[in-house]
Design an enzyme around this catalytic site. Structure first.
Site, mmCIF file in Angstrom:
data_model
loop_
_atom_site.group_PDB
_atom_site.id
_atom_site.type_symbol
_atom_site.label_atom_id
_atom_site.label_comp_id
_atom_site.label_asym_id
_atom_site.label_seq_id
_atom_site.Cartn_x
_atom_site.Cartn_y
_atom_site.Cartn_z
ATOM 1 N N GLY A 45 -19.766 10.710 -30.796
ATOM 2 C CA GLY A 45 -19.278 10.477 -32.155
ATOM 3 C C GLY A 45 -20.432 10.598 -33.137
ATOM 4 N N SER A 112 -24.251 13.958 -26.554
ATOM 5 C CA SER A 112 -24.029 14.193 -27.966
ATOM 6 C C SER A 112 -24.617 13.019 -28.749
ATOM 7 C CB SER A 112 -22.535 14.403 -28.224
ATOM 8 O OG SER A 112 -22.298 14.904 -29.505
ATOM 9 N N TRP A 113 -23.832 12.348 -29.608
ATOM 10 C CA TRP A 113 -24.363 11.152 -30.267
ATOM 11 C C TRP A 113 -24.808 10.126 -29.230
ATOM 12 C CZ3 TRP A 113 -26.593 8.093 -33.483
ATOM 13 C CH2 TRP A 113 -26.417 6.714 -33.385
ATOM 14 N N ASP A 267 -23.787 25.678 -26.943
ATOM 15 C CA ASP A 267 -23.382 24.440 -27.615
ATOM 16 C C ASP A 267 -23.537 24.655 -29.121
ATOM 17 O OD1 ASP A 267 -23.197 21.879 -28.717
ATOM 18 O OD2 ASP A 267 -24.219 20.933 -27.024
ATOM 19 N N HIS A 295 -20.346 22.469 -25.502
ATOM 20 C CA HIS A 295 -20.862 21.126 -25.764
ATOM 21 C C HIS A 295 -20.223 20.033 -24.921
ATOM 22 C CE1 HIS A 295 -22.523 17.818 -28.140
ATOM 23 N NE2 HIS A 295 -21.303 17.346 -28.319
#
Length: 318
Positions: A45, A112-113, A267, A295
């Site tokens: 996120g 990711s985050w 990605d 991704h």
């Protein structure tokens, strides 16, 4: 060669909410074998929340895994709340959760985050981290945000980009993150929701190499989109409450932590340059560039390498 894939579906053996201060309650769940190797899963996120497949990247016989919805999303309360919701609040929450489960140290897994949060946590508390498993590296540098939300990814997805910019008048399109911020924090729920839908759709439809409704459809729900878009935009407006380039700059603090960096070659959300920069700053970590992948965690080649890493670390080392 057969690619590794998710372990069988599994339900939590325990779950609950933890009071973390300022009115926030963080939802947590535990899966696997109580007392086995401790691990924590950090979702993406910001604002993405948990999904059942995230429980399935660890051997349940060899791991005792804590997963949690970060502040304001999923089953955590208050919903979509931006106050007292920063990177460093989440780092403190991870420590509270570690103390709650009684683990002195644990493996930290994030994509990711979640990779940003894992790096921030490990750099602040390196003594608490046995290993780091990271995917789709993101460090909130200004160019990374501009690439995805201003100019870069837009050249690869011009049709989807057109939908993303449509709610924003041309005069405001010079700073799309700020323009969306104004709408995502509007007093009018319809304005907030309309902006949230388009913000979430942009990400959901660009994180796999090829269209994958199983991934993108999750981003279309109203409640999910509202928390995801509001919280993610909030973090990006504030650059994660970090110095520019801080997570790469401080990578030397990770030197004694065994690590694996898994990065999809294609990605678009988190371009491979960031993973490469982290690898240069932290050469002790194993670096895996996965050809032909985007991704998302669910991309087969990426998932294969992540599960290979968690299996290997379950044995206690590289």
């Amino acid at each position: 060669m057969t690619l590794r894939t998710y372990y069988p579906e599994i339900e939590p053996y325990a779950s609950g909410h933890l009071e973390v201060g300022n009115g926030h309650q963080v939802y947590w769940e535990r899966v696997g074998t109580p007392g086995a190797k401790p691990a924590v899963f950090l979702h993406g996120g910001p604002g993405g929340g948990l999904s059942p497949n995230q429980r399935r990247v660890f051997d349940p016989a060899r791991y005792d895994v804590l997963l949690f919805d970060q502040r304001g999303c999923g089953k955590s309360q208050p919903f979509a709340e931006l106050e007292h919701n920063t990177t460093w609040d989440l780092v403190a929450d991870i420590e509270r959760l570690r103390e709650m489960v009684g683990a002195d140290q644990w493996l930290v897994f994030g994509g990711s985050w979640g990779s940003s949060l894992a790096l921030a946590y490990a750099q602040k508390h390196p003594e608490r981290v046995t290993e780091l498993v990271l995917r789709g590296i993101f460090t909130l540098r200004r160019w990374e945000l501009l690439w995805y939300y201003q100019h870069g990814a837009s050249l690869l997805f011009p049709d989807k980009w057109q939908r993303f910019i449509a709610p924003i008048p041309p005069a405001e399109r010079g700073d799309m993150i700020a323009a969306y911020r104004r709408r995502l924090t509007s007093a009018d729920r319809d304005i907030r929701l309309g902006a949230a839908r388009e913000w979430a759709r942009w990400e959901g439809e660009t994180i796999t190499l090829l269209p994958d409704p199983q991934v993108s459809d999750a981003f279309y729900g109203e409640e999910y989109a509202l928390a995801f878009a509001r919280i993610e935009n909030h973090y990006f407006v504030h650059a994660g409450w970090m110095d520019e380039g801080q997570l790469i700059r401080d990578a030397g603090k990770l030197r004694d932590i065994p690590g694996v960096i898994v990065q999809g070659r294609y990605d678009i959300a988190c371009p491979p340059q960031t993973a490469w920069d982290l690898h240069q700053a932290w050469p002790e970590a194993e670096f895996i560039m996965v050809e032909g992948q985007g991704h998302a965690l669910s991309q087969p080649g990426i998932l294969n390498h992540l599960i290979e890493a968690t299996d290997r670390f379950a044995g206690g080392g590289m």
